[in-house]
Design a protein around this motif. Structure first.
Motif, mmCIF file in Angstrom:
data_model
loop_
_atom_site.group_PDB
_atom_site.id
_atom_site.type_symbol
_atom_site.label_atom_id
_atom_site.label_comp_id
_atom_site.label_asym_id
_atom_site.label_seq_id
_atom_site.Cartn_x
_atom_site.Cartn_y
_atom_site.Cartn_z
ATOM 1 N N PHE A 65 37.611 37.533 45.546
ATOM 2 C CA PHE A 65 38.530 38.594 45.971
ATOM 3 C C PHE A 65 39.869 38.471 45.251
ATOM 4 C CE2 PHE A 65 42.142 39.374 48.895
ATOM 5 C CZ PHE A 65 42.099 40.762 48.912
ATOM 6 N N LEU A 66 40.404 37.246 45.188
ATOM 7 C CA LEU A 66 41.694 37.033 44.545
ATOM 8 C C LEU A 66 41.609 37.262 43.036
ATOM 9 C CD1 LEU A 66 42.877 33.861 46.505
ATOM 10 C CD2 LEU A 66 43.639 36.225 46.810
ATOM 11 N N THR A 67 40.447 36.936 42.442
ATOM 12 C CA THR A 67 40.271 37.167 41.007
ATOM 13 C C THR A 67 40.315 38.654 40.677
ATOM 14 O OG1 THR A 67 38.904 35.172 40.833
ATOM 15 C CG2 THR A 67 38.740 36.757 39.045
ATOM 16 N N ALA A 68 39.730 39.463 41.541
ATOM 17 C CA ALA A 68 39.690 40.913 41.305
ATOM 18 C C ALA A 68 40.930 41.627 41.814
ATOM 19 C CB ALA A 68 38.457 41.508 41.987
ATOM 20 N N LEU A 69 41.806 40.891 42.478
ATOM 21 C CA LEU A 69 42.928 41.527 43.171
ATOM 22 C C LEU A 69 43.809 42.348 42.239
ATOM 23 C CD1 LEU A 69 44.385 41.805 45.872
ATOM 24 C CD2 LEU A 69 45.664 39.744 45.326
ATOM 25 N N GLY A 70 44.126 41.794 41.065
ATOM 26 C CA GLY A 70 45.010 42.509 40.146
ATOM 27 C C GLY A 70 44.464 43.870 39.762
ATOM 28 N N GLY A 71 43.174 43.921 39.412
ATOM 29 C CA GLY A 71 42.574 45.199 39.023
ATOM 30 C C GLY A 71 42.457 46.171 40.176
ATOM 31 N N LEU A 72 42.130 45.651 41.379
ATOM 32 C CA LEU A 72 41.983 46.520 42.548
ATOM 33 C C LEU A 72 43.309 47.173 42.928
ATOM 34 C CD1 LEU A 72 39.698 44.245 44.758
ATOM 35 C CD2 LEU A 72 39.030 46.376 43.665
ATOM 36 N N VAL A 73 44.383 46.407 42.895
ATOM 37 C CA VAL A 73 45.686 46.931 43.286
ATOM 38 C C VAL A 73 46.283 47.812 42.197
ATOM 39 C CG1 VAL A 73 48.057 46.256 43.862
ATOM 40 C CG2 VAL A 73 46.141 44.996 44.835
ATOM 41 N N ALA A 74 45.981 47.496 40.935
ATOM 42 C CA ALA A 74 46.619 48.194 39.823
ATOM 43 C C ALA A 74 46.262 49.679 39.776
ATOM 44 C CB ALA A 74 46.246 47.520 38.500
ATOM 45 N N VAL A 75 44.997 50.014 40.037
ATOM 46 C CA VAL A 75 44.551 51.405 39.867
ATOM 47 C C VAL A 75 45.324 52.383 40.749
ATOM 48 C CG1 VAL A 75 42.596 52.976 40.137
ATOM 49 C CG2 VAL A 75 42.265 50.765 39.012
ATOM 50 N N PHE A 262 41.379 20.052 41.326
ATOM 51 C CA PHE A 262 41.219 21.512 41.404
ATOM 52 C C PHE A 262 42.072 22.172 40.330
ATOM 53 C CE2 PHE A 262 42.427 25.678 43.334
ATOM 54 C CZ PHE A 262 41.167 26.245 43.276
ATOM 55 N N TYR A 263 41.451 23.016 39.516
ATOM 56 C CA TYR A 263 42.153 23.686 38.415
ATOM 57 C C TYR A 263 42.818 24.962 38.946
ATOM 58 C CZ TYR A 263 40.027 20.309 35.347
ATOM 59 O OH TYR A 263 39.667 19.132 34.742
ATOM 60 N N LEU A 264 43.890 24.745 39.685
ATOM 61 C CA LEU A 264 44.588 25.818 40.391
ATOM 62 C C LEU A 264 45.089 26.893 39.440
ATOM 63 C CD1 LEU A 264 45.927 26.782 43.108
ATOM 64 C CD2 LEU A 264 47.940 25.475 42.391
ATOM 65 N N PHE A 265 45.733 26.495 38.353
ATOM 66 C CA PHE A 265 46.345 27.467 37.445
ATOM 67 C C PHE A 265 45.283 28.264 36.693
ATOM 68 C CE2 PHE A 265 49.285 23.767 37.626
ATOM 69 C CZ PHE A 265 50.270 24.373 38.375
ATOM 70 N N GLN A 266 44.128 27.675 36.501
ATOM 71 C CA GLN A 266 43.048 28.369 35.811
ATOM 72 C C GLN A 266 42.405 29.433 36.690
ATOM 73 O OE1 GLN A 266 38.883 26.717 35.092
ATOM 74 N NE2 GLN A 266 39.936 26.121 33.238
ATOM 75 N N VAL A 267 42.347 29.170 37.980
ATOM 76 C CA VAL A 267 41.641 30.061 38.904
ATOM 77 C C VAL A 267 42.539 31.186 39.418
ATOM 78 C CG1 VAL A 267 40.373 30.159 41.083
ATOM 79 C CG2 VAL A 267 40.106 28.184 39.589
ATOM 80 N N PHE A 268 43.823 30.907 39.673
ATOM 81 C CA PHE A 268 44.701 31.898 40.291
ATOM 82 C C PHE A 268 45.964 32.166 39.471
ATOM 83 C CE2 PHE A 268 42.843 29.696 44.157
ATOM 84 C CZ PHE A 268 41.836 30.638 44.327
ATOM 85 N N PRO A 269 45.896 32.388 38.163
ATOM 86 C CA PRO A 269 47.137 32.564 37.392
ATOM 87 C C PRO A 269 47.914 33.819 37.762
ATOM 88 C CG PRO A 269 45.229 33.070 36.040
ATOM 89 C CD PRO A 269 44.702 32.506 37.315
ATOM 90 N N VAL A 270 47.227 34.937 37.953
ATOM 91 C CA VAL A 270 47.910 36.196 38.253
ATOM 92 C C VAL A 270 48.500 36.165 39.661
ATOM 93 C CG1 VAL A 270 47.621 38.691 38.505
ATOM 94 C CG2 VAL A 270 46.454 37.482 36.653
ATOM 95 N N LEU A 271 47.736 35.663 40.618
ATOM 96 C CA LEU A 271 48.224 35.609 41.994
ATOM 97 C C LEU A 271 49.461 34.722 42.104
ATOM 98 C CD1 LEU A 271 47.692 36.400 44.975
ATOM 99 C CD2 LEU A 271 46.403 34.270 45.181
ATOM 100 N N LEU A 272 49.433 33.560 41.464
ATOM 101 C CA LEU A 272 50.578 32.656 41.508
ATOM 102 C C LEU A 272 51.810 33.296 40.863
ATOM 103 C CD1 LEU A 272 48.873 29.249 40.605
ATOM 104 C CD2 LEU A 272 49.841 29.907 42.809
ATOM 105 N N ALA A 273 51.605 33.959 39.724
ATOM 106 C CA ALA A 273 52.723 34.597 39.034
ATOM 107 C C ALA A 273 53.329 35.713 39.875
ATOM 108 C CB ALA A 273 52.263 35.135 37.681
ATOM 109 N N LEU A 274 52.482 36.524 40.511
ATOM 110 C CA LEU A 274 52.980 37.605 41.364
ATOM 111 C C LEU A 274 53.794 37.048 42.534
ATOM 112 C CD1 LEU A 274 49.984 40.129 41.592
ATOM 113 C CD2 LEU A 274 52.089 40.358 40.287
ATOM 114 N N CYS A 275 53.272 36.011 43.172
ATOM 115 C CA CYS A 275 53.962 35.448 44.334
ATOM 116 C C CYS A 275 55.317 34.865 43.950
ATOM 117 C CB CYS A 275 53.094 34.378 44.990
ATOM 118 S SG CYS A 275 51.615 35.027 45.801
ATOM 119 N N LEU A 276 55.373 34.128 42.828
ATOM 120 C CA LEU A 276 56.633 33.514 42.416
ATOM 121 C C LEU A 276 57.655 34.575 41.988
ATOM 122 C CD1 LEU A 276 55.345 30.378 40.464
ATOM 123 C CD2 LEU A 276 56.433 30.449 42.717
ATOM 124 N N SER A 277 57.198 35.600 41.269
ATOM 125 C CA SER A 277 58.112 36.671 40.867
ATOM 126 C C SER A 277 58.596 37.454 42.075
ATOM 127 C CB SER A 277 57.412 37.610 39.876
ATOM 128 O OG SER A 277 57.043 36.926 38.702
#
Length: 614
Positions: A65-75, A262-277
């Motif tokens: 779900f989190l991987t697809a989140l960027g595309g789902l919200v963007a449209v 756990f490769y956190l940055f590899q799995v959730f890069p977009v989510l982490l960037a959105l939250c920090l910004s």
């Protein structure tokens, strides 16, 4: 978004010291231990038919779900301006919740009745360009007063009708175009079409899905380039520089606890960037570092400009078909969306083969591919009925995530589909994403659209790019896909035929760069002489020849509940192009059209053909 952002090349994001993932028991009475020879990184920890523990299904479902989140919200956020909703974040949240709900429903349909591989379904960028082209027609351009926030009363019937009549027009076009996709899929025509669609058609088509959207991305990022730059920097940092950095996390199993990587940055890069910004914007808002005047530069980077959305949004809101009214249909919209349907189908076929390879399944036979495309058409029909303003397609980034986790069980995707359904009903979730500051969205768009363009161009690795023929076809298609829509947008009056419907069809098609570039690539690739290897078509030949109806393929791709094998086994059903074939080891009825048309007389294969993923 694509695997270039989600970083799926690492063999395993969760490495346990005792390799605990290989020792879990499934719900079928115990999972057999892997043989020593199959423990390599090429073998999935859980294959498509395995059932991992329930808690692992939930955790990995959340990850999908989190991987697809960027595309789902963007449209929905891209369409908001042309739907006259740029000053109505509450309605934007309704659209986001609706696309969550429909994506979950379509994912479950695809897993149980479609191609039966663990592929998540979601909104498609292939429909965005023709949708924007249709909404740019004079009849559908937003009135000037809707661009002024002080003049917009989001609860007034006049404003509600303004945006609802536009989305109803999109709904009708998507529903009619989806019928074409269902026809192509369930009739088996997709196999015939793929004989003529090669990398030189796919590359300009997918590249031009994102290239024309640079204006939307630039406008959103330009609200505050500093915040947008921070978002871009964080996404690049996490997805490219830190993707192989493992974060130690405590894990308790049985009677003892230990540390896992756990490769956190590899799995959730977009989510982490959105939250920090997002957090940065909140801090700058609280300290009044960002301007409070609505007309000042950077005001839309404040987090309190949309703060009332969370309080206004209901806790629970159940999306339903026809929630925006009865869909309307126009010829121009239908033809434009059909161009997006073709692009979506081509990309999905490539996703099926890539997914099968990653989850340890045999290549999908023709009936499974036909069924998958048909179910995607049904998904687009449901998306149109529910009013997402978009269709559905297979998500390439989630296929890439399978390579990260090495868990290819379809039950994980069932968990992801159920999670999307829940998120779609939980109204506050959609409202939260609708409050993302505009420059943060713009930064995300710039990265995502750049990667989508690169994914399209990457298809050229399968053709001979030392050939002047191929260089001409690709370069000419891309350039015309940008130049012709730009000229038509500025000179629409010069294409008037006197027939309104015909004028609208011509304008929508010629202002959709994806259609212009894809059509030119298709026409030139099939008319200019060139060998099959030069054109990259030996790739499809290899994949289709491998798609035999073996016992393993029958087990993976058969319909659930014994349909076609125990019930509904009439001899008549065996002639349906989407029906599973009885009998292990039997080939598809008739010789594969692709293999027959593209067979190299010498039997030679293109270099690296077996490693190809379109």
């Amino acid at each position: 978004m694509s695997s270039a952002i989600t970083g799926w090349e690492h063999p395993d994001p969760l490495q346990r010291a005792d390799d605990g993932l290989n020792c879990h028991h499934d719900g079928q009475g115990g999972k057999k231990a892997r043989q020593a020879g199959s423990s390599s990184s090429s073998q999935p920890t859980y294959s498509v038919l395995d059932v991992p523990p329930w808690y692992l299904c939930i955790l990995l479902g959340i990850q999908h779900f989190l991987t697809a989140l960027g595309g789902l919200v963007a449209v929905p956020l891209i369409l908001a301006k042309d739907l006259c909703l740029q000053h109505d974040p509450l309605t934007q949240s309704y659209l986001i919740s609706t696309i969550f709900f429909v994506s979950g429903l379509c994912t479950l349909l695809q897993v149980f009745l479609g191609v039966r591989l663990p592929i998540l379904q979601g909104g498609t960028f292939a429909f965005v360009a023709p949708s924007l082209a249709m909404l740019s027609l004079p009849a559908w351009k937003c009135p000037e007063w809707t661009f002024n926030a002080s003049l917009v009363n989001t609860s007034s019937p006049e404003f509600t009708e303004e945006w609802q009549k536009r989305i109803r027009e999109l709904q009708g076009a998507i529903m009619v175009a989806s019928c074409v996709q269902m026809l192509v899929g369930f009739s088996g025509l997709i196999g015939f079409l793929m004989r003529f669609i090669g990398p030189l058609t796919i590359a300009p088509t997918i590249s031009l899905v994102a290239l024309p959207l640079f204006d939307s991305a630039g406008s959103n990022a330009g609200v505050h380039w500093g915040i947008a730059a921070v978002t871009i920097f964080l996404i690049v940092l996490f997805s490219q520089y830190l993707k192989n950095v493992a974060v130690p996390v405590p894990v308790c199993g049985g009677k003892k606890c230990h540390t896992s990587k756990f490769y956190l940055f590899q799995v959730f890069p977009v989510l982490l960037a959105l939250c920090l910004s997002w957090l940065l914007c909140f801090v700058l808002t609280v300290t009044n570092a960002l301007p409070t005047a609505p007309t000042a530069y950077g005001h839309l980077a404040r987090t309190d400009t949309k703060g009332n959305v969370l309080s206004q949004a209901p806790w629970f809101r159940f999306p339903y078909p026809g929630q925006w009214g009865l869909p309307t249909i126009s010829l121009a919209g239908v033809f434009g969306i059909i161009a997006g349907v073709i692009s979506s189908m081509v990309e999905s076929v490539g996703d099926y083969y890539a997914c099968a390879r990653l989850v340890g399944a045999p290549p999908p036979p023709r009936h499974a591919v036909n069924r998958g495309i048909g179910i995607e058409g049904l998904g687009c029909l449901l998306a149109g009925a529910w009013g997402t303003g978009n269709g559905t397609t297979s998500y390439s980034e989630n296929v890439g995530a399978l390579g990260i986790t090495r868990v290819g069980s379809r039950m994980v995707m069932v968990a992801a589909g159920c999670l999307l359904l829940v998120m779609g009903v939980f109204g506050k979730i959609g409202a939260a994403f609708a409050t993302i500051p505009t420059p943060v969205i713009g930064g995300m768009f710039l990265v995502m659209f750049g990667v989508i363009t690169a994914v399209g161009i990457s298809n050229l690795q399968y053709v001979d790019m030392n050939s002047s023929r191929n260089l001409f076809i690709f370069g000419f298609s891309i350039y015309c896909g940008l130049a012709i829509p730009s000229w038509v947008n500025n000179n629409a009056e010069k294409l008037q035929t006197g027939i309104l419907q015909l004028d609208q069809v011509i304008q929508v098609l010629l202002t959709t760069g994806m259609f212009v570039g894809g059509f030119l690539g298709f026409f030139l690739d099939n008319t200019i002489p060139g060998s099959l290897e030069e054109r990259g078509l030996l790739v499809w030949n290899q994949m289709q020849e491998d798609s035999e109806e073996t016992a393993k393929a029958l087990e993976v791709y058969r319909l659930p509940c014994g349909i076609g094998t125990k019930v509904c086994t009439s001899s008549c059903t065996q002639y349906l192009p989407f029906w599973p074939r009885l009998g292990a080891g039997s080939r598809e009825r008739g010789r594969n059209l692709l293999a027959r048309l593209f067979q190299d007389p010498s039997g030679a294969r293109g270099k690296g053909a077996s490693e190809t993923k379109l």
